[in-house]
Motif scaffolding. Structure first.
Motif, PDB file in Angstrom:
ATOM      1  N   SER A  48       0.852  -1.422   0.219  1.00  0.00           N
ATOM      2  CA  SER A  48      -0.060   0.109   0.005  1.00  0.00           C
ATOM      3  C   SER A  48       0.951   1.523  -0.179  1.00  0.00           C
ATOM      4  O   SER A  48       1.713   1.090   0.831  1.00  0.00           O
ATOM      5  N   GLU A  61      -0.578  10.099  -3.710  1.00  0.00           N
ATOM      6  CA  GLU A  61      -0.953   9.290  -3.839  1.00  0.00           C
ATOM      7  C   GLU A  61      -2.064   9.678  -2.767  1.00  0.00           C
ATOM      8  O   GLU A  61      -3.327   9.395  -1.848  1.00  0.00           O
ATOM      9  N   LYS A  62      -1.663   8.894  -1.249  1.00  0.00           N
ATOM     10  CA  LYS A  62      -1.886   8.883  -0.038  1.00  0.00           C
ATOM     11  C   LYS A  62      -2.484   9.937   0.252  1.00  0.00           C
ATOM     12  O   LYS A  62      -3.712   9.688   1.279  1.00  0.00           O
ATOM     13  N   TRP A 116      -6.583   8.902  -0.420  1.00  0.00           N
ATOM     14  CA  TRP A 116      -7.441   8.278  -0.168  1.00  0.00           C
ATOM     15  C   TRP A 116      -7.532   8.803   1.257  1.00  0.00           C
ATOM     16  O   TRP A 116      -6.834   8.929   2.376  1.00  0.00           O
ATOM     17  N   PHE A 141      -4.334   2.483   0.628  1.00  0.00           N
ATOM     18  CA  PHE A 141      -4.491   2.032  -0.823  1.00  0.00           C
ATOM     19  C   PHE A 141      -4.039   1.368  -1.720  1.00  0.00           C
ATOM     20  O   PHE A 141      -2.611   1.598  -1.120  1.00  0.00           O
ATOM     21  N   THR A 146     -11.280  -0.448  -1.096  1.00  0.00           N
ATOM     22  CA  THR A 146     -11.255   0.290  -1.994  1.00  0.00           C
ATOM     23  C   THR A 146     -11.585   0.086  -3.816  1.00  0.00           C
ATOM     24  O   THR A 146     -11.207   0.865  -4.291  1.00  0.00           O
ATOM     25  N   LYS A 160     -13.706   2.042  -6.062  1.00  0.00           N
ATOM     26  CA  LYS A 160     -13.516   4.085  -6.689  1.00  0.00           C
ATOM     27  C   LYS A 160     -12.130   3.546  -7.707  1.00  0.00           C
ATOM     28  O   LYS A 160     -12.416   4.170  -8.106  1.00  0.00           O
ATOM     29  N   LEU A 161     -11.799   2.469  -7.038  1.00  0.00           N
ATOM     30  CA  LEU A 161     -10.623   1.932  -8.544  1.00  0.00           C
ATOM     31  C   LEU A 161     -10.876   2.005  -9.876  1.00  0.00           C
ATOM     32  O   LEU A 161     -10.887   2.275 -10.972  1.00  0.00           O
TER      33      LEU A 161
END
Length: 384
Positions: A154, A252-253, A256, A261, A340, A343-344
């Protein structure tokens, strides 16, 4: 008048008994009963034989289709720090040790779509990759191609840009890179740009041009000033920062909940899993042991092991500062973070990479949970 039954006249039905005056119907009932019992016994014996035959055939079929460990497991993964469970698990012999007599062969990929293509063609049986190519394969095959059987990492993905770029608006008219069209970082980049009001398309047009490019080539192009930025996994994000003077515009973290993620997951061909469930369980045992090693080893030991694996797979090692920065951005976990995935999927739809679909059934975490002894949730999207 005689009570003796008359002979059956010619042409009479031989299956009937003629009753004459003075004879009661009781003998007929008794004989009918006797005939019925006899017929019933014949039918019962025949039915028993038929059942025995079916059972025998079923047993033969089960014996013929009994699953066995595979003679060979063909495993794909990337030369990225986010794939450290594979790098370490292969180079230290952890996975091979759990596979026992099953031969382990490996293939290195640059991005997920290429790995999925190889898996669907039968060139590999299982792969470490990002979640979006797995989702896309599942959707396109209507659930027949792959199962996600574990998580691996992650975090560890960032949009790194030139120092003069400070906002999303500054990206208009610029050229960015991602590892491969339809890959996890490619989808993340396109989805994020869309939320900033910037249009892209898979052909490289729109407000921001996205050129899917090999990671090593991306570093060179960025160093040469021919790219304005890239959304990349580790160690490439750190290399752009530390070796090419880039800066992080998006981690990117931060997009989320709780910063969690999936960057890397482990998938398997459904056909292979059905034929060799024991081998899938052995792979997961090796995978869990590799993740546990990474989470218990010192920073120095991790860096040494990862560099040794990268040297074997890519022919070169990473500077200590690059590995150190990369590892600080990554959490190694067998949990694929199933919560997740809706959403992905939506990010892929928004990016124009996949179509709206039902992804229920994409996870099969039963073997993982039997190996770990814990309950990793499929979040209603499969079996756990």
């Amino acid at each position: 008048m005689s009570n003796t039954p008359e002979p059956t006249p010619p042409g009479s039905n031989p299956g009937t008994t003629r009753i004459v005056a003075g004879e009661t119907s009781k003998p007929k009932r008794r004989r009918t009963l006797e005939i019925g019992i006899a017929v019933g016994l014949v039918l019962l014996i025949g039915a028993g034989a038929a059942v025995a035959s079916v059972v025998a055939k079923n047993n033969e079929t089960q014996a013929a289709t009994a699953t066995t460990p595979a003679a060979e497991l063909k495993l794909g993964y990337f030369g990225n720090v986010t794939h450290a469970p594979a790098l370490v698990g292969v180079s230290k012999g952890i996975i091979a040790g759990k596979l026992g007599s099953t031969k382990l062969t490996t293939q290195i990929f640059n991005a997920g779509p290429a790995a999925v293509e190889a898996l669907n063609a039968g060139a590999i049986d299982a792969a470490y990759l990002g979640p979006n190519p797995a989702i896309n394969s599942f959707v396109q095959s209507k659930g027949a191609s792959i199962s996600i059987i574990a998580g691996a990492a992650s975090g560890g993905a960032q949009l790194v840009v030139k120092p003069g770029i400070n906002t999303a608006a500054d990206l208009k008219g610029k050229t960015l890179a991602s590892p491969q069209l339809g890959g996890t970082q490619d989808v993340a980049l396109r989805a994020w740009l869309g939320k900033q009001g910037l249009k892209t398309n898979p052909n490289g047009g729109g407000d921001v041009a996205i050129n899917p490019t090999d990671n090593a080539q991306t570093l060179k192009l960025f160093q040469d000033g021919k790219l304005d930025g890239a959304w990349l996994p580790e160690p490439w994000a750190s290399r752009l920062v530390l070796q090419a003077g880039g800066k992080v515009l998006v981690d990117e973290k931060d997009l989320w909940d709780k910063g969690a993620f999936p960057t890397t997951i482990l998938i398997v061909s459904k056909k292979f899993a059905a034929e060799h469930p024991q081998t899938v369980t052995a792979l997961l045992q090796g995978h869990e042991a590799s993740v546990n090693w990474l989470n218990s080893a010192s920073a120095a030991d991790k860096a040494t092991a990862i560099n040794a694996a990268l040297k074997a797979t890519a022919g070169s090692t990473l500077p200590a500062d690059v590995i150190d920065r990369s590892l600080k951005n990554i959490t190694f976990t067998v949990d694929p973070l199933a919560g997740t995935y809706k959403k992905l999927l939506q990010d892929g739809v928004d990016a124009g990479i996949t179509k709206p679909a039902d992804i229920n059934g994409i996870f099969d975490l039963r073997a993982l949970n039997s190996v770990t002894g814990q309950k990793t949730s499929a979040a209603g999207l499969g079996q756990d």
